[in-house]
Design an enzyme around this catalytic site. Sequence first.
Site, PDB file in Angstrom:
ATOM      1  N   ARG A 156      -0.198   0.327 -12.160  1.00 63.63           N
ATOM      2  CA  ARG A 156      -0.421   1.159 -13.348  1.00 63.63           C
ATOM      3  C   ARG A 156      -0.899   0.310 -14.520  1.00 63.63           C
ATOM      4  O   ARG A 156      -1.606   0.799 -15.398  1.00 63.63           O
ATOM      5  CB  ARG A 156       0.865   1.933 -13.682  1.00 63.63           C
ATOM      6  N   LYS A 209       8.689  -9.395  -4.402  1.00 59.07           N
ATOM      7  CA  LYS A 209       9.060  -8.481  -3.312  1.00 59.07           C
ATOM      8  C   LYS A 209       9.850  -9.236  -2.252  1.00 59.07           C
ATOM      9  O   LYS A 209       9.689 -10.447  -2.108  1.00 59.07           O
ATOM     10  CB  LYS A 209       7.789  -7.914  -2.654  1.00 59.07           C
TER      11      LYS A 209
HETATM   12  N1  BES Z   1       1.806  -1.636  -4.254  1.00 55.47           N
HETATM   13  C1  BES Z   1       3.130  -1.243  -4.547  1.00 55.47           C
HETATM   14  C2  BES Z   1       3.491   0.123  -3.954  1.00 55.47           C
HETATM   15  C3  BES Z   1       3.727   0.164  -2.480  1.00 55.47           C
HETATM   16  C4  BES Z   1       4.865  -0.333  -1.913  1.00 55.47           C
HETATM   17  C5  BES Z   1       2.801   0.779  -1.661  1.00 55.47           C
HETATM   18  C6  BES Z   1       5.083  -0.252  -0.561  1.00 55.47           C
HETATM   19  C7  BES Z   1       3.025   0.885  -0.302  1.00 55.47           C
HETATM   20  C8  BES Z   1       4.166   0.362   0.255  1.00 55.47           C
HETATM   21  C9  BES Z   1       3.327  -1.156  -6.050  1.00 55.47           C
HETATM   22  O1  BES Z   1       2.638  -2.083  -6.800  1.00 55.47           O
HETATM   23  C10 BES Z   1       4.780  -1.389  -6.306  1.00 55.47           C
HETATM   24  O2  BES Z   1       5.228  -2.461  -6.047  1.00 55.47           O
HETATM   25  N2  BES Z   1       5.455  -0.374  -6.810  1.00 55.47           N
HETATM   26  C11 BES Z   1       6.838  -0.462  -7.054  1.00 55.47           C
HETATM   27  C12 BES Z   1       7.112   0.258  -8.343  1.00 55.47           C
HETATM   28  C13 BES Z   1       8.513   0.075  -8.851  1.00 55.47           C
HETATM   29  C14 BES Z   1       8.718  -1.352  -9.277  1.00 55.47           C
HETATM   30  C15 BES Z   1       8.727   1.018  -9.993  1.00 55.47           C
HETATM   31  C16 BES Z   1       7.582   0.189  -5.889  1.00 55.47           C
HETATM   32  O3  BES Z   1       7.094   1.202  -5.370  1.00 55.47           O
HETATM   33  O4  BES Z   1       8.602  -0.348  -5.492  1.00 55.47           O
HETATM   34 MN    MN Z   2       3.726  -3.880  -6.995  1.00 54.88          MN
END
Ligand code: BES
Ligand code: MN
Length: 495
Positions: free
Chosen positions: A352, A278
């Site tokens: 997931r 990230k």
């Molecule tokens: N934990 C995150 C989702 C998230 C991001 C929650 C920001 C709250 C604020 C999750 O694990 C994630 O990183 N999801 C990705 C999925 C994508 C790679 C398809 C996302 O939402 O960017």
């Molecule tokens: Mn994630």
Amino acid sequence: MDYSIETLALDKLETDCIIIGIYENQQLSPSAVLCDKLSNKIITQLIQRGDINGKNAETLLINYIPNSTINRILLLGLGEKGKITEKLFRKALSSAIATIKSEKIKSACCSLLEIEVKNNTEQWKTRQIIEVFNDAIYQYQETKSVKESKTELKSVSIVATTDIKPQAELGLQQGIAIAQGIQLTKFLADLPGNICTPSYLAEQAENIAASANKMSVEVLEESDMEALGMGSFLSVSRGSRQPAKLIVLNYQGASKEKQPIVIVGKGLTFDAGGISLKPGAGMDEMKYDMCGGASVLGTLQAVAEMDLNINIIGIVPSSENMPDGDANKPGDVVTSMSGLTIEILNTDAEGRLILCDALTYAKKFNPEVVIDLATLTGACLVALGRVPSGLLGNDDELCNDLIHASETACDSLWRLPLWEEYQDQLKSSFADLANIGGRDAGTITAACFLSRFTEDYRWAHLDIAGTAWRTGVNKGATGRPVPMLSQYLINRANA
Ligand code: BES
Ligand code: MN
Ligand code: ZN
């Protein structure tokens, strides 16, 4: 905080402050009429002078009342009589507690059960007073060396006439149980990731189970998960030095034959994204990626405290998601416990990957319904913002029951479609399915992914990415959706 029900007359109360309601356009509530008498008409005079009109969430603190046994009166604006919704009632309560806090009041008596609200049961109103007050008083202190409390409030009593005392007492008991569940959830969520690890969460679950006699706990270690074939879950934790845990809480409030309600919460104690790292800005907030798991623990604690006569299994798959030489790589294919193979196209879609194995594991409990809670997608924030949690599922009745509970609890949900057409986005050339579905409809495709593992039972998924915590200057966990879930479980116990 000490909460109680008080049946004494207003002039006999021993308290720092009485909270009473004023309707808009100068209408006094019965308690206001009484206090007006006891205070030589001070309230009518202040209203005539235009100091308070009764608009929702207006407050006026009368700090000194000459020749009276009453120390202070907090006048609380409610809005127009007959038009006070649940949300407006809660908004007024928030405003009252903010004044109580800033004025350093030590004890308060709340004479608001007489107020007409759309949901007008004494039980509901009592609960809301406790939930709103307790929420406002929560203050994270754990890792500060100087502990300073922003409130001096030690006790709150809720004024009830003797005829409604039983309902108020039930509301009090439920309100305290739910408020403490919310408090636990917020506390665990606010803890930093270096303290709140999967092992720490497992310990907390053990403590909760130890202090409730209808609850037991089992913590599965990585070797146990290996034996179960949880290749998807374990692929996420491989990149972390912290061992993964699969926490299983079992609350047995009804006979063994009764099918349990299973709730599964994502417990990512830190989500760095893995190799699909990230960006740095705001990454600290990914300590909140265990909010689903914390809500499962908070809800089960509340259920045990309320002694509900239902069976519930709480499952928290817990892990970190870190970049490491041994971490998942984009393109890797893993085999889930269900046998389905998964191509990991983005290691940041890890929630997931751990949930799918937990959802497969849930089958062994022969569940009546399964509900999962997860801070699953940033896309949910784009779609719905920070107001409702996203709701998706394969069963209309279950979804409607949850929406109904969310309305009562003022902890909103909004349902998104889980149509077959979206499943195509998860096609993979190298495995049974891919772990991401592209840019479009990210919350829906995440739920589509989970739906491939929940075909054998009635299931609902809550995406709490926008609701589990606040960002910005007031950064902190909210404890949602513990209020909604607790309400749903109360409804089920009463059904
Ligand atoms: N934990 C995150 C989702 C998230 C991001 C929650 C920001 C709250 C604020 C999750 O694990 C994630 O990183 N999801 C990705 C999925 C994508 C790679 C398809 C996302 O939402 O960017
Ligand atoms: Mn994630
Ligand atoms: Zn995550």
